[in-house]
Every structure is written in C-alpha cells, then in structure tokens.
Motif scaffolding. Sequence first.
Motif, short mmCIF file in Angstrom:
data_model
loop_
_atom_site.label_atom_id
_atom_site.label_comp_id
_atom_site.label_asym_id
_atom_site.label_seq_id
_atom_site.Cartn_x
_atom_site.Cartn_y
_atom_site.Cartn_z
N ASP A 145 31.95 51.70 135.78
CA ASP A 145 30.53 51.42 136.00
C ASP A 145 29.93 50.66 134.81
O ASP A 145 29.79 51.21 133.72
CB ASP A 145 29.77 52.74 136.20
CG ASP A 145 28.29 52.53 136.52
OD1 ASP A 145 27.86 51.36 136.64
OD2 ASP A 145 27.57 53.53 136.64
N ASN A 191 26.99 50.01 134.29
CA ASN A 191 25.71 50.63 133.93
C ASN A 191 25.90 52.10 133.56
O ASN A 191 24.99 52.91 133.72
CB ASN A 191 24.74 50.53 135.11
CG ASN A 191 24.42 49.09 135.46
OD1 ASN A 191 24.14 48.27 134.59
ND2 ASN A 191 24.45 48.77 136.75
N LYS A 251 33.06 55.02 132.38
CA LYS A 251 32.52 53.83 131.72
C LYS A 251 33.22 52.56 132.19
O LYS A 251 32.59 51.52 132.41
CB LYS A 251 32.64 53.98 130.19
CG LYS A 251 31.91 52.89 129.40
CD LYS A 251 32.26 52.95 127.92
CE LYS A 251 31.78 54.23 127.27
NZ LYS A 251 32.00 54.19 125.79
N ARG A 275 26.09 53.81 130.75
CA ARG A 275 25.20 54.47 129.78
C ARG A 275 23.85 54.80 130.40
O ARG A 275 23.31 55.89 130.16
CB ARG A 275 25.01 53.61 128.54
CG ARG A 275 24.15 54.32 127.49
CD ARG A 275 24.33 53.79 126.10
NE ARG A 275 23.72 54.67 125.12
CZ ARG A 275 23.90 54.58 123.81
NH1 ARG A 275 24.71 53.65 123.32
NH2 ARG A 275 23.31 55.42 122.99
N GLN A 276 23.33 53.90 131.20
CA GLN A 276 22.06 54.15 131.87
C GLN A 276 22.15 55.36 132.80
O GLN A 276 21.27 56.21 132.82
CB GLN A 276 21.64 52.91 132.65
CG GLN A 276 20.33 53.04 133.37
CD GLN A 276 19.98 51.78 134.17
OE1 GLN A 276 20.61 50.74 133.98
NE2 GLN A 276 19.00 51.89 135.05
N GLN A 277 23.26 55.43 133.55
CA GLN A 277 23.46 56.56 134.46
C GLN A 277 23.66 57.86 133.68
O GLN A 277 23.15 58.91 134.07
CB GLN A 277 24.68 56.29 135.35
CG GLN A 277 24.53 55.11 136.29
CD GLN A 277 23.45 55.32 137.33
OE1 GLN A 277 23.16 56.44 137.72
NE2 GLN A 277 22.83 54.24 137.77
N TRP A 278 24.41 57.77 132.60
CA TRP A 278 24.67 58.95 131.77
C TRP A 278 23.38 59.50 131.19
O TRP A 278 23.12 60.71 131.23
CB TRP A 278 25.65 58.56 130.67
CG TRP A 278 26.21 59.72 129.88
CD1 TRP A 278 27.35 60.41 130.13
CD2 TRP A 278 25.64 60.29 128.69
NE1 TRP A 278 27.54 61.38 129.19
CE2 TRP A 278 26.50 61.33 128.28
CE3 TRP A 278 24.50 60.02 127.93
CZ2 TRP A 278 26.26 62.11 127.15
CZ3 TRP A 278 24.25 60.79 126.81
CH2 TRP A 278 25.12 61.82 126.42
N GLU A 279 22.55 58.62 130.64
CA GLU A 279 21.27 59.02 130.05
C GLU A 279 20.37 59.66 131.11
O GLU A 279 19.69 60.66 130.85
CB GLU A 279 20.57 57.81 129.43
CG GLU A 279 21.28 57.20 128.24
CD GLU A 279 21.05 57.98 126.95
OE1 GLU A 279 20.36 59.02 126.98
OE2 GLU A 279 21.59 57.55 125.90
N ALA A 280 20.37 59.09 132.31
CA ALA A 280 19.54 59.64 133.38
C ALA A 280 19.99 61.05 133.75
O ALA A 280 19.16 61.93 134.01
CB ALA A 280 19.60 58.71 134.59
N SER A 337 18.95 63.50 131.02
CA SER A 337 17.50 63.73 131.07
C SER A 337 17.13 64.65 132.22
O SER A 337 16.21 65.46 132.11
CB SER A 337 16.77 62.40 131.22
OG SER A 337 17.00 61.57 130.11
#
Length: 336
Positions: free
Chosen positions: A301, A303, A298, A305-310, A313
């Motif tokens: 980067d 971004n 974190k 959270r966006q990478q983590w969520e991707a 998923s």
Amino acid sequence: MKHPLILSLLLVLSCFAVAGDHSPVRPQKVSTFSIVARDPATGQMGIAVASRYFSVGSVVPWAEANVGAVATQADVNVGYGPKALELLRLGLTAQEVADRLLAEDTFPGKDGRQFGIVDAKGNAVTYTAPHAPNWAGGQKGSNWAAQGNILAGPQVPEAMGKAFDATQGELAEKLYAALKAGDSVGGDKRGRQSASMLIVCKECGRNTNNDRYLYINVDDNPDPFKELRRLLDAALANNYGDQAYKLFEIKKITEARKAAEKAANYSPTNSDSHMDLGFFDYLAGDKKAALEEFEKAKKLDPNFRQQWEAEVSFEKDFAPIKEDKEFMNKLFPEHD
C-alpha cells in the motif's frame, strides 16, 4: 375479400409453420454433484455444489444453524429445501424427513428427484429416484452425504467422500476439497458452469446476530472452481478478520492474533490484513513479528503510513505504539 375466419386460420397455421422451424424449448433440469455435511467439532453445517447449470446456488443449497443442511437437485422440487428444514426443526431425523418429503410430494417428476440431508446430530441421507438423469447416485459417511446426476459415474460421489474425510481443517476446506475431487474424476459430464457453498452455525457470521458463516456463489463461469476458490479465500479472510476484532474487543489478544494470522494467510496481498496482524503482534509483545507484518503492508500500500496513522487514531489501544520511539524509528525511518 376473404372471410375473417379463414384469415384467422391461415394466420394460426403460419405461426405453427414458423414454430416448426425451431426446436421446442424444454425446461432444463438441475443436474449437479453436491455434498452436505456437518463438522462435529464446531457444529457447522453446510453444502457445496457444482453443475453445468446457471446459478446452481439459487436452487440447490439450504441450511439452518443447529438444524441441518439440505441439497435439492435432479428433477428438483425446490420446496424440499424449506420443508426439510421445517421438519428437522421439529426434531425429525434426516431419514424421517426424507420419508416425509417423498410421501407428501404431489408434484410431477417425483420419480426423478435427488437430494441429500444431514441433521444436527450428523445423521445423513442421500436419495436418488429411479428416473433421475444417468449416471445418478450417491454415497454417505459419518456426518456427510454426497450425490449427483448426469455424472461421469459412481467414482464422483466416492471421490468426494474420500476427500472430505481425508482433508484436515475447517468445514469450508473439507467441502471445497470434496467438490474438487468430484470434478477431478469427471464431475458433471456436460461440463462446468456454476458452483456454490453455504455454511451456517449459530451467531458465527460477520457482524451481529448472523448464523450464515459464508454463502458464496459462482453463477456463470467457464472455470467455476477457480472462482469459487478465490471467493472462499476472500470470505474466510473477512470472517477471520471480523473474528479478530471481536476477540480484541473482549481483550482476548492471543486469540485475536491467531484469527488475524489466518486472515492474512487467506489474503496475502491485502495490506489491511497484514497491518491488522501487525497491531495484534505488537499488543501480544512480539515486536519483531509486528514489524515484519507492517513492512509487508507497506510494500502493498503506497498510502500505508496514512492508513496506519488513521488506525492508531481510531483505536486507542494502539496509541502506545507511537510512544515506542525505537519501534517507530524502525517502522518509519527519517528518510521515509
């Protein structure tokens, strides 16, 4: 009007006069120090080489998994590389290959050759012809051979062998340590310019059906050792990251976690490496370690959270983390 023949002669003479103002261009010899070696624990074989010569990695290193590793240098006959591997593949020992190479060499400059060979059983040979550029020579030990020419002296291959034997860890680290040791006692007396490392083993490379564990090259750099170290760290980080996911795919979580940890150690400023390790920590049941790795990612980067969520998923095995509300509140507090 002058005769055409006289004009032609005058033109030719004028060309020689101009040419005489410049030193003739002579072919540069591949002068270098190298080590070929085998790791009996893993079966990996490889070469590390450095030189005051442009793109030494395009000339010196040759290797094939389960066959052998070869370094071709000095007044180099580059054909020694593929020919040596062909003979090793037929079952000849390193010494037998060396004898054949020299016996069948019909090219000029044979009295200036230098090479090193290690076979799949760890037999090693280092050879230096009598007219290789001074200082030239080599040493060999169990599973390795070190050699060089236009060196500061015999202390170079000696230091390389000692460093190789003393260094713990995988073959890449032992080869790098040997190369650095050679440089620290003088190395190529002309200076530094390029370096290379090649390691092979059966299907151990990234992706599928790849026997090349790593092949990194510094072609033209005032400090090739620093750049080679950077490339080595990046290569090993990628290799261990690839291994981690291959192990994860066959449900070897503990082993995947260990590989991911090595990847993160080799790339401490790469957020993806820490994020991957965080996922494997969580799957291994170590939520505290997982949270620590995610926090590192974190910070690296914006971004994250966006990478983590991707990632969650995409990889269904990671999805249960989102159902762990206590963990999610620690990772993504409401004020985030």
